[in-house]
Design a protein around this motif. Structure first.
Motif, mmCIF file in Angstrom:
data_model
loop_
_atom_site.group_PDB
_atom_site.id
_atom_site.type_symbol
_atom_site.label_atom_id
_atom_site.label_comp_id
_atom_site.label_asym_id
_atom_site.label_seq_id
_atom_site.Cartn_x
_atom_site.Cartn_y
_atom_site.Cartn_z
ATOM 1 N N GLN A 78 0.850 -1.207 0.000
ATOM 2 C CA GLN A 78 0.000 0.000 0.000
ATOM 3 C C GLN A 78 0.883 1.253 0.000
ATOM 4 O OE1 GLN A 78 -2.768 -0.286 3.232
ATOM 5 N NE2 GLN A 78 -4.181 1.177 2.314
ATOM 6 N N SER A 79 1.913 1.231 0.831
ATOM 7 C CA SER A 79 2.822 2.372 0.936
ATOM 8 C C SER A 79 3.636 2.545 -0.346
ATOM 9 C CB SER A 79 3.743 2.154 2.142
ATOM 10 O OG SER A 79 4.747 3.127 2.158
ATOM 11 N N LEU A 80 4.064 1.445 -0.954
ATOM 12 C CA LEU A 80 4.809 1.502 -2.218
ATOM 13 C C LEU A 80 3.998 2.231 -3.284
ATOM 14 C CD1 LEU A 80 6.898 0.597 -4.408
ATOM 15 C CD2 LEU A 80 5.647 -1.586 -4.500
ATOM 16 N N VAL A 81 2.740 1.841 -3.412
ATOM 17 C CA VAL A 81 1.885 2.467 -4.432
ATOM 18 C C VAL A 81 1.658 3.942 -4.077
ATOM 19 C CG1 VAL A 81 -0.427 2.469 -5.456
ATOM 20 C CG2 VAL A 81 0.791 0.289 -5.097
ATOM 21 N N ALA A 82 1.413 4.211 -2.803
ATOM 22 C CA ALA A 82 1.164 5.597 -2.384
ATOM 23 C C ALA A 82 2.394 6.471 -2.640
ATOM 24 C CB ALA A 82 0.787 5.627 -0.905
ATOM 25 N N GLN A 83 3.580 5.953 -2.352
ATOM 26 C CA GLN A 83 4.812 6.730 -2.580
ATOM 27 C C GLN A 83 5.036 6.975 -4.072
ATOM 28 O OE1 GLN A 83 8.422 5.734 -0.216
ATOM 29 N NE2 GLN A 83 7.119 4.253 0.818
ATOM 30 N N THR A 84 4.711 5.967 -4.883
ATOM 31 C CA THR A 84 4.870 6.111 -6.332
ATOM 32 C C THR A 84 3.977 7.226 -6.860
ATOM 33 O OG1 THR A 84 5.346 3.749 -6.527
ATOM 34 C CG2 THR A 84 4.685 4.891 -8.544
ATOM 35 N N VAL A 85 2.721 7.191 -6.442
ATOM 36 C CA VAL A 85 1.752 8.183 -6.923
ATOM 37 C C VAL A 85 2.080 9.568 -6.363
ATOM 38 C CG1 VAL A 85 -0.689 8.822 -6.861
ATOM 39 C CG2 VAL A 85 -0.027 6.442 -7.326
ATOM 40 N N ALA A 86 2.539 9.613 -5.120
ATOM 41 C CA ALA A 86 2.897 10.913 -4.531
ATOM 42 C C ALA A 86 4.079 11.521 -5.277
ATOM 43 C CB ALA A 86 3.241 10.733 -3.053
ATOM 44 N N ARG A 87 5.041 10.690 -5.646
ATOM 45 C CA ARG A 87 6.247 11.223 -6.302
ATOM 46 C C ARG A 87 6.009 11.573 -7.772
ATOM 47 N NH1 ARG A 87 12.000 10.196 -6.291
ATOM 48 N NH2 ARG A 87 12.758 11.213 -8.168
ATOM 49 N N PHE A 88 5.271 10.692 -8.479
ATOM 50 C CA PHE A 88 5.161 10.859 -9.931
ATOM 51 C C PHE A 88 3.779 11.303 -10.411
ATOM 52 C CE2 PHE A 88 8.680 7.467 -9.991
ATOM 53 C CZ PHE A 88 9.691 8.414 -10.114
ATOM 54 N N GLY A 89 2.807 11.363 -9.517
ATOM 55 C CA GLY A 89 1.506 11.920 -9.868
ATOM 56 C C GLY A 89 0.502 10.942 -10.448
ATOM 57 N N GLY A 90 0.823 9.650 -10.512
ATOM 58 C CA GLY A 90 -0.130 8.669 -11.043
ATOM 59 C C GLY A 90 0.591 7.379 -11.363
ATOM 60 N N LEU A 91 -0.123 6.505 -12.090
ATOM 61 C CA LEU A 91 0.473 5.221 -12.478
ATOM 62 C C LEU A 91 -0.132 4.777 -13.805
ATOM 63 C CD1 LEU A 91 2.337 2.858 -11.629
ATOM 64 C CD2 LEU A 91 0.367 1.825 -10.492
ATOM 65 N N ASP A 92 0.728 4.388 -14.742
ATOM 66 C CA ASP A 92 0.267 3.946 -16.065
ATOM 67 C C ASP A 92 0.599 2.489 -16.362
ATOM 68 O OD1 ASP A 92 -0.446 6.713 -17.286
ATOM 69 O OD2 ASP A 92 1.584 6.986 -16.497
ATOM 70 N N ILE A 93 1.719 2.007 -15.841
ATOM 71 C CA ILE A 93 2.210 0.657 -16.188
ATOM 72 C C ILE A 93 2.581 -0.051 -14.890
ATOM 73 C CG2 ILE A 93 3.998 -0.664 -17.407
ATOM 74 C CD1 ILE A 93 4.379 1.993 -19.139
ATOM 75 N N LEU A 94 1.918 -1.172 -14.631
ATOM 76 C CA LEU A 94 2.169 -1.920 -13.384
ATOM 77 C C LEU A 94 2.698 -3.310 -13.747
ATOM 78 C CD1 LEU A 94 1.901 -2.322 -10.307
ATOM 79 C CD2 LEU A 94 -0.512 -2.904 -10.694
ATOM 80 N N ILE A 95 3.860 -3.661 -13.200
ATOM 81 C CA ILE A 95 4.461 -4.978 -13.479
ATOM 82 C C ILE A 95 4.825 -5.652 -12.151
ATOM 83 C CG2 ILE A 95 6.132 -6.272 -14.831
ATOM 84 C CD1 ILE A 95 6.488 -3.911 -16.667
ATOM 85 N N PRO A 96 3.880 -6.409 -11.580
ATOM 86 C CA PRO A 96 4.168 -7.116 -10.329
ATOM 87 C C PRO A 96 4.958 -8.392 -10.634
ATOM 88 C CG PRO A 96 1.794 -7.157 -10.812
ATOM 89 C CD PRO A 96 2.507 -6.641 -12.027
ATOM 90 N N ASN A 97 6.269 -8.223 -10.741
ATOM 91 C CA ASN A 97 7.171 -9.269 -11.249
ATOM 92 C C ASN A 97 7.818 -10.095 -10.130
ATOM 93 O OD1 ASN A 97 9.646 -10.230 -13.014
ATOM 94 N ND2 ASN A 97 10.532 -8.907 -11.433
ATOM 95 N N ALA A 98 7.817 -9.587 -8.910
ATOM 96 C CA ALA A 98 8.521 -10.263 -7.804
ATOM 97 C C ALA A 98 8.039 -11.699 -7.659
ATOM 98 C CB ALA A 98 8.313 -9.502 -6.494
ATOM 99 N N GLY A 99 8.986 -12.607 -7.530
ATOM 100 C CA GLY A 99 8.616 -14.005 -7.362
ATOM 101 C C GLY A 99 9.843 -14.871 -7.290
ATOM 102 N N PHE A 100 9.648 -16.115 -6.874
ATOM 103 C CA PHE A 100 10.769 -17.058 -6.860
ATOM 104 C C PHE A 100 10.256 -18.472 -7.001
ATOM 105 C CE2 PHE A 100 9.626 -16.814 -2.370
ATOM 106 C CZ PHE A 100 9.841 -18.094 -1.881
ATOM 107 N N GLY A 101 11.188 -19.379 -7.257
ATOM 108 C CA GLY A 101 10.836 -20.777 -7.470
ATOM 109 C C GLY A 101 11.430 -21.670 -6.396
#
Ligand SMILES: NC(=O)c1ccc[n+]([C@@H]2O[C@H](COP(=O)([O-])OP(=O)(O)OC[C@H]3O[C@@H](n4cnc5c(N)ncnc54)[C@H](OP(=O)(O)O)[C@@H]3O)[C@@H](O)[C@H]2O)c1
Length: 253
Positions: free
Chosen positions: A77-100
């Protein structure tokens, strides 16, 4: 919008990439910043993402590094809020984190299974839950998910990882349907073997990957980034929903 060369012009766009401290996520951050996007990058290893942000910033890019564990709801939640606060919005979301992690069902480490499912499935859902509303607020945008060839097939020892990537496939299709009339394109990328830290994190025994590749070259993280740029370069009415990409020499899976 695409440039005449076929690369997307991402100036003015804001992207958020999780799992950007190595491998595919790092390559995505570099590629998106290279096309002019302002990029928020997240992973648990803060020193890695801060170093990447410093490096890209020195080239003139705008990059925000936010140390984040994607299994932690308040952190996402904080990651998204910080992104929007810094850059003013969001256009491209890539939730890539993962492992095997591979192990036969009767031998597997149950805590490792839980951590993997939390990261690969719940972490993706959290990233979408908090990120997509900001794409909707823009009126259009892109979500790109990292499934795997393992999400389509399963081999011995692959129950939990394949289950996690089959789940990503299901999440991707549900999101596609939910977003289809809202100008949000959803793409599921399903790579075969990509050379990254993935194999070391998964503790693959020596030679394991070679069973699949027979000495031929794996994909590189930059290959995945090239596929993402190709998706983003398509006209807004074209949604490339699924991409299965293997190294040419990968026979199975
Ligand atoms: N490599 C392959 O052969 C392959 C094939 C198909 C699909 N994929 C998928 O591609 C994605 C990226 O993998 P990769 O090959 O680039 O592997 P990688 O080099 O090991 O990168 C994985 C990234 O995920 C991050 N991560 C892991 N757990 C996290 C957590 N709880 N919170 C935040 N970040 C976390 C790691 O950062 P920290 O450790 O710093 O948190 C790292 O940045 C994964 O979803 C993977 O399943 C990989």
């Amino acid at each position: 919008m695409a440039t005449p060369e076929g690369s997307p012009d991402l100036r003015g766009k804001v992207a958020l990439v999780t799992g950007a401290s190595s491998g595919i996520g790092e390559a995505l951050a570099r590629a998106l910043a290279g096309q002019g996007a302002r990029v928020a990058i997240a992973a648990r290893r803060g020193e890695r993402i801060h170093a990447l942000a410093d490096e890209l910033t020195a080239t003139g890019a705008e990059v925000l590094a936010v140390p984040t564990d994607v299994t932690d709801e308040s952190a996402v939640q904080s990651l998204v809020a910080q992104t929007v606060a810094r850059f003013g919005g969001l256009d491209i979301l890539i939730p890539n984190a993962g492992f095997g992690y591979r192990a036969p069902i009767v031998e597997g480490d149950t805590a490792r299974w839980k951590a993997m499912l939390d990261t690969n499935v719940y972490g993706v859902l959290l990233s979408l839950h908090y990120g997509v509303p900001h794409i909707l607020a823009r009126g259009r945008g892109d979500v790109i998910l990292l499934g795997s060839v393992a999400g389509r097939t399963v081999t011995t020892g692959g129950a939990a990882y394949s289950a996690s990537k089959s789940a990503v496939r299901a999440i991707s299709e549900a999101l596609r349907q939910e977003m289809s009339r809202k100008n949000v394109r959803v793409t599921l990328l399903e790579p075969g073997v990509v050379a990254s830290e993935f194999q070391a994190v998964a503790d693959y025994p020596p030679g394991f990957i070679d069973n699949w590749l027979g000495g031929t070259p794996p994909l590189l993280p930059v290959d995945i980034a090239s596929a993402v740029l190709a998706v983003l370069a398509l006209p807004p009415h074209v949604s490339l929903n699924e991409i299965l990409l293997r190294p040419t020499g990968q026979t199975n899976p």
